[in-house]
Each structure stands twice: as structure tokens, then as C-alpha cells.
Design a protein around this motif. Structure first.
Motif, PDB file in Angstrom:
ATOM      1  N   ASP A   1      23.229 -19.296 -44.880  1.00 26.48           N
ATOM      2  CA  ASP A   1      22.015 -18.781 -44.258  1.00 26.48           C
ATOM      3  C   ASP A   1      21.754 -17.384 -44.795  1.00 26.48           C
ATOM      4  O   ASP A   1      22.688 -16.600 -45.015  1.00 26.48           O
ATOM      5  CB  ASP A   1      22.182 -18.722 -42.734  1.00 26.48           C
ATOM      6  CG  ASP A   1      22.274 -20.112 -42.119  1.00 26.48           C
ATOM      7  OD1 ASP A   1      21.596 -21.033 -42.613  1.00 26.48           O
ATOM      8  OD2 ASP A   1      23.035 -20.275 -41.146  1.00 26.48           O
ATOM      9  N   TRP A   2      20.486 -17.086 -45.009  1.00 22.27           N
ATOM     10  CA  TRP A   2      20.124 -15.766 -45.508  1.00 22.27           C
ATOM     11  C   TRP A   2      18.692 -15.430 -45.128  1.00 22.27           C
ATOM     12  O   TRP A   2      17.897 -16.308 -44.821  1.00 22.27           O
ATOM     13  CB  TRP A   2      20.327 -15.663 -47.026  1.00 22.27           C
ATOM     14  CG  TRP A   2      19.675 -16.735 -47.862  1.00 22.27           C
ATOM     15  CD1 TRP A   2      20.148 -17.992 -48.101  1.00 22.27           C
ATOM     16  CD2 TRP A   2      18.435 -16.648 -48.555  1.00 22.27           C
ATOM     17  NE1 TRP A   2      19.282 -18.687 -48.920  1.00 22.27           N
ATOM     18  CE2 TRP A   2      18.226 -17.883 -49.217  1.00 22.27           C
ATOM     19  CE3 TRP A   2      17.479 -15.646 -48.693  1.00 22.27           C
ATOM     20  CZ2 TRP A   2      17.101 -18.136 -49.997  1.00 22.27           C
ATOM     21  CZ3 TRP A   2      16.362 -15.891 -49.482  1.00 22.27           C
ATOM     22  CH2 TRP A   2      16.185 -17.120 -50.115  1.00 22.27           C
ATOM     23  N   THR A   3      18.433 -14.132 -45.121  1.00 24.55           N
ATOM     24  CA  THR A   3      17.084 -13.629 -44.904  1.00 24.55           C
ATOM     25  C   THR A   3      16.659 -12.926 -46.195  1.00 24.55           C
ATOM     26  O   THR A   3      17.424 -12.875 -47.161  1.00 24.55           O
ATOM     27  CB  THR A   3      17.040 -12.648 -43.708  1.00 24.55           C
ATOM     28  OG1 THR A   3      17.973 -11.588 -43.950  1.00 24.55           O
ATOM     29  CG2 THR A   3      17.387 -13.351 -42.405  1.00 24.55           C
TER      30      THR A   3
ATOM     31  N   ASN B   1      14.953 -10.396 -52.116  1.00 21.08           N
ATOM     32  CA  ASN B   1      16.159 -11.134 -52.460  1.00 21.08           C
ATOM     33  C   ASN B   1      16.964 -11.558 -51.240  1.00 21.08           C
ATOM     34  O   ASN B   1      16.815 -11.005 -50.166  1.00 21.08           O
ATOM     35  CB  ASN B   1      17.046 -10.286 -53.372  1.00 21.08           C
ATOM     36  CG  ASN B   1      16.366  -9.995 -54.679  1.00 21.08           C
ATOM     37  OD1 ASN B   1      15.776 -10.868 -55.283  1.00 21.08           O
ATOM     38  ND2 ASN B   1      16.433  -8.748 -55.101  1.00 21.08           N
ATOM     39  N   PRO B   2      17.889 -12.515 -51.447  1.00 22.86           N
ATOM     40  CA  PRO B   2      18.722 -12.968 -50.337  1.00 22.86           C
ATOM     41  C   PRO B   2      19.646 -11.877 -49.788  1.00 22.86           C
ATOM     42  O   PRO B   2      20.347 -11.202 -50.542  1.00 22.86           O
ATOM     43  CB  PRO B   2      19.553 -14.094 -50.950  1.00 22.86           C
ATOM     44  CG  PRO B   2      18.741 -14.590 -52.100  1.00 22.86           C
ATOM     45  CD  PRO B   2      18.070 -13.357 -52.640  1.00 22.86           C
ATOM     46  N   VAL B   3      19.596 -11.725 -48.462  1.00 20.01           N
ATOM     47  CA  VAL B   3      20.584 -10.949 -47.716  1.00 20.01           C
ATOM     48  C   VAL B   3      21.376 -11.982 -46.930  1.00 20.01           C
ATOM     49  O   VAL B   3      20.820 -12.667 -46.066  1.00 20.01           O
ATOM     50  CB  VAL B   3      19.932  -9.915 -46.768  1.00 20.01           C
ATOM     51  CG1 VAL B   3      20.990  -9.236 -45.913  1.00 20.01           C
ATOM     52  CG2 VAL B   3      19.126  -8.889 -47.546  1.00 20.01           C
TER      53      VAL B   3
ATOM     54  N   TRP C   1      23.170  -4.280 -46.989  1.00 18.74           N
ATOM     55  CA  TRP C   1      22.485  -4.721 -48.202  1.00 18.74           C
ATOM     56  C   TRP C   1      21.917  -3.500 -48.906  1.00 18.74           C
ATOM     57  O   TRP C   1      21.594  -2.489 -48.271  1.00 18.74           O
ATOM     58  CB  TRP C   1      21.387  -5.750 -47.904  1.00 18.74           C
ATOM     59  CG  TRP C   1      20.329  -5.249 -46.965  1.00 18.74           C
ATOM     60  CD1 TRP C   1      20.290  -5.420 -45.618  1.00 18.74           C
ATOM     61  CD2 TRP C   1      19.180  -4.461 -47.307  1.00 18.74           C
ATOM     62  NE1 TRP C   1      19.185  -4.794 -45.087  1.00 18.74           N
ATOM     63  CE2 TRP C   1      18.486  -4.200 -46.116  1.00 18.74           C
ATOM     64  CE3 TRP C   1      18.664  -3.953 -48.492  1.00 18.74           C
ATOM     65  CZ2 TRP C   1      17.305  -3.449 -46.071  1.00 18.74           C
ATOM     66  CZ3 TRP C   1      17.488  -3.210 -48.458  1.00 18.74           C
ATOM     67  CH2 TRP C   1      16.822  -2.977 -47.252  1.00 18.74           C
ATOM     68  N   ILE C   2      21.836  -3.607 -50.224  1.00 18.34           N
ATOM     69  CA  ILE C   2      21.335  -2.509 -51.056  1.00 18.34           C
ATOM     70  C   ILE C   2      20.424  -3.122 -52.115  1.00 18.34           C
ATOM     71  O   ILE C   2      20.881  -3.865 -52.981  1.00 18.34           O
ATOM     72  CB  ILE C   2      22.502  -1.761 -51.743  1.00 18.34           C
ATOM     73  CG1 ILE C   2      23.519  -1.276 -50.709  1.00 18.34           C
ATOM     74  CG2 ILE C   2      21.980  -0.602 -52.589  1.00 18.34           C
ATOM     75  CD1 ILE C   2      24.876  -0.915 -51.302  1.00 18.34           C
TER      76      ILE C   2
ATOM     77  N   LEU D   1      18.126   0.461 -48.674  1.00 19.57           N
ATOM     78  CA  LEU D   1      19.402  -0.030 -48.177  1.00 19.57           C
ATOM     79  C   LEU D   1      19.435   0.048 -46.668  1.00 19.57           C
ATOM     80  O   LEU D   1      18.674   0.805 -46.064  1.00 19.57           O
ATOM     81  CB  LEU D   1      20.571   0.750 -48.784  1.00 19.57           C
ATOM     82  CG  LEU D   1      20.818   2.188 -48.333  1.00 19.57           C
ATOM     83  CD1 LEU D   1      22.200   2.635 -48.787  1.00 19.57           C
ATOM     84  CD2 LEU D   1      19.781   3.138 -48.871  1.00 19.57           C
ATOM     85  N   ASP D   2      20.323  -0.752 -46.078  1.00 17.36           N
ATOM     86  CA  ASP D   2      20.481  -0.706 -44.633  1.00 17.36           C
ATOM     87  C   ASP D   2      21.756  -1.442 -44.246  1.00 17.36           C
ATOM     88  O   ASP D   2      22.291  -2.229 -45.029  1.00 17.36           O
ATOM     89  CB  ASP D   2      19.287  -1.351 -43.932  1.00 17.36           C
ATOM     90  CG  ASP D   2      19.070  -0.812 -42.516  1.00 17.36           C
ATOM     91  OD1 ASP D   2      19.938  -0.044 -42.011  1.00 17.36           O
ATOM     92  OD2 ASP D   2      18.052  -1.161 -41.913  1.00 17.36           O
ATOM     93  N   THR D   3      22.204  -1.172 -43.028  1.00 17.13           N
ATOM     94  CA  THR D   3      23.306  -1.949 -42.470  1.00 17.13           C
ATOM     95  C   THR D   3      22.723  -3.282 -42.012  1.00 17.13           C
ATOM     96  O   THR D   3      21.510  -3.401 -41.796  1.00 17.13           O
ATOM     97  CB  THR D   3      23.971  -1.206 -41.297  1.00 17.13           C
ATOM     98  OG1 THR D   3      22.976  -0.940 -40.304  1.00 17.13           O
ATOM     99  CG2 THR D   3      24.590   0.098 -41.772  1.00 17.13           C
ATOM    100  N   HIS D   4      23.587  -4.278 -41.855  1.00 15.92           N
ATOM    101  CA  HIS D   4      23.072  -5.594 -41.505  1.00 15.92           C
ATOM    102  C   HIS D   4      23.835  -6.220 -40.337  1.00 15.92           C
ATOM    103  O   HIS D   4      23.241  -6.611 -39.358  1.00 15.92           O
ATOM    104  CB  HIS D   4      23.130  -6.495 -42.741  1.00 15.92           C
ATOM    105  CG  HIS D   4      22.454  -7.808 -42.581  1.00 15.92           C
ATOM    106  ND1 HIS D   4      21.115  -7.945 -42.304  1.00 15.92           N
ATOM    107  CD2 HIS D   4      22.936  -9.072 -42.659  1.00 15.92           C
ATOM    108  CE1 HIS D   4      20.797  -9.218 -42.219  1.00 15.92           C
ATOM    109  NE2 HIS D   4      21.888  -9.930 -42.425  1.00 15.92           N
TER     110      HIS D   4
END
Length: 168
Positions: free
Chosen positions: A105-107, A113-115, A122-123, A146-149
Motif C-alpha cells: 500500500d502506498w500514497t 511518487n510512491p510513499v 519521505w524525501i 520532505l516530511d515524517t510519515h
């Protein structure tokens, strides 16, 4: 302690054994294939921050990677910092051929792009430079966003195996 073979070169098994004592985090580098639009990705345990100004990261990719040309073709690629529960994801990303995203699963990141679900961060970045280095390519990329996930501990690679980081 033999560190060199008879021909004056370091023994590759010894090199791997000694350097394997340095623990590294593990990332999955993802993008959308520009030809097919399908997600593509690969695993890397050679990832590091390089510079704050400008914001740069780096990772290494083997020359033998068949996925890197697909990832490299994207204008933006995404580094997913893998969590300690994602060793199966890492193994899937490290395989050659096939659908590396089957069952995952990804967003979508702001860069498109896939996270991967469960990734710690993600960066999104763009390739700034590539440097030939032995049997690998060192890729330097400029961080765009970038951000925390997700929460959790990191996936760690040490002495040829995977593990996590126990809080003290």
C-alpha cells in the motif's frame, strides 16, 4: 590477519565482513516509470545527508541494477525511510524484476511518487550529480520536499542482517 590477497588487492569477503560492522539505515527509492506510469523502486542501505545548504542527500546504486534506469528517468524521486517492521518491503524492493509493488500500500508524495505505508519519512528530491565509483554510482540529489510519515523505529542493516533500534 590477512587483509590482502596474493595479488595485493583487498579480499572482498573480508572487506564486506569488516564494513558490515557499521550499522546503516535502509531506504526504498521510488518513482513512477516515465514510459509506463507504473511505480518502480529499489532498496538502498547506503543513504546519507550531505549538505544543509543547499539541502543534499546521497545514495549508492549498483551498476547492475535494472531498476535504477527506470527510477533515474523520473524528474523527481522519493526516498522512503523504512521502519523496523518493513524488512519484507526491503526484500521486495531488493529483488530483481517482477512487480516490486505487488501487495504494497502506498500514497503519493507531492512530487508524484510512491510513499510506502509505514515508512518513517519521505524525501522528494531531484538528481543533482552522479559519480562513478567502482561497481556503484554515487547519486547526489537535491531535497525538494520532505516530511515524517509514520511512527516507529528504523530498519537497520548490520553484519548482513536486519534489525531494529531499541529505545534506551
Amino acid at each position: 590477519m590477512a587483509t590482502q590477497s596474493g595479488n595485493g588487492h583487498l579480499d572482498s569477503r573480508r572487506f564486506r565482513s569488516v564494513l558490515g560492522r557499521f550499522a546503516t539505515g535502509v531506504v526504498a527509492i521510488t518513482a513512477l516509470d516515465t514510459d509506463s506510469g507504473d511505480p518502480c523502486g529499489l532498496a538502498a542501505n547506503s543513504f546519507t545527508s550531505v549538505s544543509l545548504e543547499p539541502p543534499l542527500v546521497a545514495f549508492c546504486v549498483a551498476h547492475t541494477s535494472t531498476t535504477w534506469p527506470r527510477v533515474r528517468g523520473a524528474k523527481v524521486l522519493t526516498v522512503n525511510v523504512l521502519a523496523d517492521s518493513q524488512q519484507p518491503v526491503c526484500a521486495q524492493m531488493a529483488t530483481s524484476g517482477g512487480d516490486k509493488f505487488a501487495g504494497l500500500d502506498w500514497t503519493v508524495s507531492p512530487g508524484g511518487n510512491p510513499v510506502l505505508d509505514g515508512a518513517l519519512a519521505w524525501i522528494d528530491c531531484a538528481i543533482e550529480a552522479e559519480h562513478l565509483a567502482g561497481d556503484h554510482m554515487i547519486v547526489v540529489a537535491r531535497v525538494l520536499q520532505l516530511d515524517t510519515h509514520a511512527d516507529g523505529g528504523p530498519l537497520v542493516f548490520f553484519r548482513g542482517g536486519y534489525g531494529g533500534f531499541a529505545d534506551c
